[in-house]
Design a protein around this motif. Structure first.
Motif, PDB file in Angstrom:
ATOM      1  N   LEU A  23       0.815   6.952   1.417  1.00 39.48           N
ATOM      2  CA  LEU A  23       0.729   5.498   1.552  1.00 39.48           C
ATOM      3  C   LEU A  23       1.808   4.791   0.727  1.00 39.48           C
ATOM      4  CD1 LEU A  23      -3.132   4.951   1.540  1.00 39.48           C
ATOM      5  CD2 LEU A  23      -1.574   4.529   3.447  1.00 39.48           C
ATOM      6  N   LEU A  24       2.121   5.351  -0.439  1.00 32.75           N
ATOM      7  CA  LEU A  24       3.192   4.768  -1.260  1.00 32.75           C
ATOM      8  C   LEU A  24       4.528   4.826  -0.531  1.00 32.75           C
ATOM      9  CD1 LEU A  24       2.659   6.012  -4.933  1.00 32.75           C
ATOM     10  CD2 LEU A  24       2.856   3.650  -4.166  1.00 32.75           C
ATOM     11  N   PHE A  25       4.785   5.983   0.103  1.00 36.27           N
ATOM     12  CA  PHE A  25       6.035   6.160   0.850  1.00 36.27           C
ATOM     13  C   PHE A  25       6.075   5.201   2.041  1.00 36.27           C
ATOM     14  CE2 PHE A  25       8.064   8.244   4.555  1.00 36.27           C
ATOM     15  CZ  PHE A  25       9.382   8.166   4.131  1.00 36.27           C
ATOM     16  N   VAL A  26       4.974   5.166   2.793  1.00 35.34           N
ATOM     17  CA  VAL A  26       4.921   4.283   3.961  1.00 35.34           C
ATOM     18  C   VAL A  26       5.074   2.832   3.509  1.00 35.34           C
ATOM     19  CG1 VAL A  26       3.483   3.513   5.884  1.00 35.34           C
ATOM     20  CG2 VAL A  26       3.494   5.893   5.269  1.00 35.34           C
ATOM     21  N   GLY A  27       4.442   2.494   2.368  1.00 36.70           N
ATOM     22  CA  GLY A  27       4.553   1.140   1.836  1.00 36.70           C
ATOM     23  C   GLY A  27       5.990   0.798   1.490  1.00 36.70           C
ATOM     24  N   PHE A  28       6.691   1.741   0.872  1.00 37.19           N
ATOM     25  CA  PHE A  28       8.081   1.511   0.492  1.00 37.19           C
ATOM     26  C   PHE A  28       8.945   1.278   1.735  1.00 37.19           C
ATOM     27  CE2 PHE A  28      12.363   3.290  -0.177  1.00 37.19           C
ATOM     28  CZ  PHE A  28      12.819   2.379  -1.128  1.00 37.19           C
ATOM     29  N   GLY A  48       0.611   3.937  10.303  1.00 39.96           N
ATOM     30  CA  GLY A  48       0.654   4.877   9.183  1.00 39.96           C
ATOM     31  C   GLY A  48      -0.740   5.100   8.622  1.00 39.96           C
ATOM     32  N   MET A  49      -1.471   4.012   8.402  1.00 39.54           N
ATOM     33  CA  MET A  49      -2.838   4.109   7.871  1.00 39.54           C
ATOM     34  C   MET A  49      -3.762   4.772   8.877  1.00 39.54           C
ATOM     35  SD  MET A  49      -3.649   0.440   6.287  1.00 39.54           S
ATOM     36  CE  MET A  49      -3.162  -0.064   4.691  1.00 39.54           C
TER      37      MET A  49
END
Lengths: 359, 80
Positions: A23-28, A48-49
């Motif tokens: 999720l951190l990667f997708v958020g970035f 992604g989620m």
């Protein structure tokens, strides 16, 4: 409290370190893309989620809640670069709020009647339709711009015709340099809001609407969209929070990555030619649409509409996830590479003044 | 340039520490946080306030971090 919370928590996933890192990667990447094309962070984040098991409605709600503060930061940065038409943003946002209300009612009705599988199917189908139509148009336009020698943006023929419509109230927009009827901006704003409540990405209507129908440049369109995203995101989030659909943990993890990404993306826009913004936008839209197509059989099977072997469904699901991840990676690399190249060229020329992002 | 970086490292570290500790608190008490954030009604302000708080704290950290690692924008005033 434990008894009560268990009932509520059943709608929310258990987070393990792998999920958090993903999720951190997708958020970035979502932030990076969002800062760069002015919208679309959530179109990366919602699928992604969903790909790690978050129900469609919770994914849309949690995204919307992370989006409004991020949009606020992005809008402020772009305003400092002189790219935002605030009046256009506010006029569109007011119509968008109405669209968000209608969109949430539709989502809640679908969830009530068909459960999470129905909601997932609805969200994915809307993604596929909108992304394919808008993505194809934007991608073609980017290719045409890249081919033309001067690569300058021209106001579309449709926008010129729209600008000549004279039905009061007429509003003057600074960055477009002309008056436009409220009755033209209203439907674009309304459908931007409706789509935002459906797939958490209103920008797919808002940005092309402003560029091709109202006649803004892509830089102004993408920057102004952030103002709309902030206003309607705040109103929409309050409405989702009322029905307890926001998984605040997911919201905050995504925010951690995207607040860094959005500032890099916004800075990158000042280094590239407009056609590249459109190229990246079109490319990501079409690839995410294909990834969602691969996820549809799973939802159809859950609704007992389609019967396929479990192995095939699982293979399709994994392929969908891989296509998504590779697209995000490619999008991120294009943006970062363009910025690095732009900076290098700038260093060579060393004639243009630079300012720091935080100043 | 080096002096400037040294001056900005203190707020960078302070915002970074505040952001990290806030995140740790959220995940240490995730069940309680989720319970109140999903109750609806007046509790709807809980996720909104969290989103604002974290975007402020973490956003401040990001604003110090990016110039520190060399991410800068060039000013380009938009003509119509």
């Amino acid at each position: 409290m434990e008894g009560n919370s268990m009932g509520i928590l059943s709608n929310f996933i258990t987070l393990d370190p792998a999920n958090i890192l993903f999720l951190l990667f997708v958020g970035f990447v979502g932030g990076l893309v969002s800062g760069f094309i002015g919208s679309g962070g959530a179109f990366v984040l919602t699928p992604g989620m969903m790909s790690i098991g978050v129900p469609g409605t919770v994914a849309v709600a949690s995204n919307m809640c992370h989006k409004f503060p991020k949009a606020m930061v992005g809008a402020y940065k772009r305003w400092k670069y002189g790219q935002v038409d605030i009046k256009l943003g506010l006029v569109m946002a007011i119509s968008a709020i109405l669209g968000v209300q209608v969109g949430i009612q539709i989502q809640e009705a679908i969830l009530k009647s068909w459960g999470n599988a129905g909601s997932n199917l609805y969200v994915s189908t809307m993604f596929i339709i909108v992304l394919t139509i808008v993505g194809t148009y934007v991608f073609k336009d980017a290719l045409n711009m890249a081919k033309s020698k001067d690569a300058k943006e021209e106001t579309s023929a449709l926008a010129k015709r729209i600008q000549s419509i004279n039905i009061p109230p007429m509003i003057y927009f600074d960055k477009i340099g002309t008056k436009i009827s409220f009755w033209v901006t209203f439907p674009i704003g309304f459908f931007t809001g409706l789509l935002a409540a459906t797939i958490a990405v209103g920008g797919f209507i808002g940005v092309p609407g402003m560029i091709y129908i109202l006649g803004t440049t892509s830089t102004v369109g993408t920057a102004t969209e952030l103002v709309i995203a902030f206003v309607m995101g705040l109103v929409g989030s309050v409405k989702w929070a009322m029905s307890g659909m926001i998984d605040i943990r997911l919201t905050l993890i995504i925010l951690a990555g995207s607040l860094i990404g959005v500032q890099i993306g916004a800075a990158a826009t000042t280094f590239v030619r407009p056609y590249l913004i459109k190229f990246v936008m079109g490319f990501i839209m079409l690839m995410v649409a294909s990834s969602r197509v691969l996820a549809v059989p799973q939802y159809l099977s859950e609704l007992n509409i389609l019967h396929l072997e479990k192995q095939l469904l699982s293979a399709l699901d994994q392929t969908s996830f891989i296509v998504m991840s590779l697209t995000l990676l490619a999008g991120a690399l294009i943006i970062v590479f363009s910025m690095v190249r732009g900076k290098r060229e700038l260093k060579k020329a060393s004639t243009i003044a630079q300012v720091k992002v935080t100043d | 340039m080096k002096k400037e970086n040294n001056k900005k490292i203190i707020p960078l570290l302070m915002w970074g520490a505040l952001s990290l500790s806030s995140y740790l608190m959220i995940f240490l008490f995730q069940n309680e946080v989720l319970f109140y954030a999903t109750r609806g009604g007046l509790f709807s302000v809980v996720p909104i306030l969290f989103a604002f708080y974290f975007s402020f704290v973490h956003g401040a950290f990001a604003s110090y971090l990016l110039p520190f690692i060399g991410v800068e924008a060039i000013i380009k005033k938009e003509a119509h």
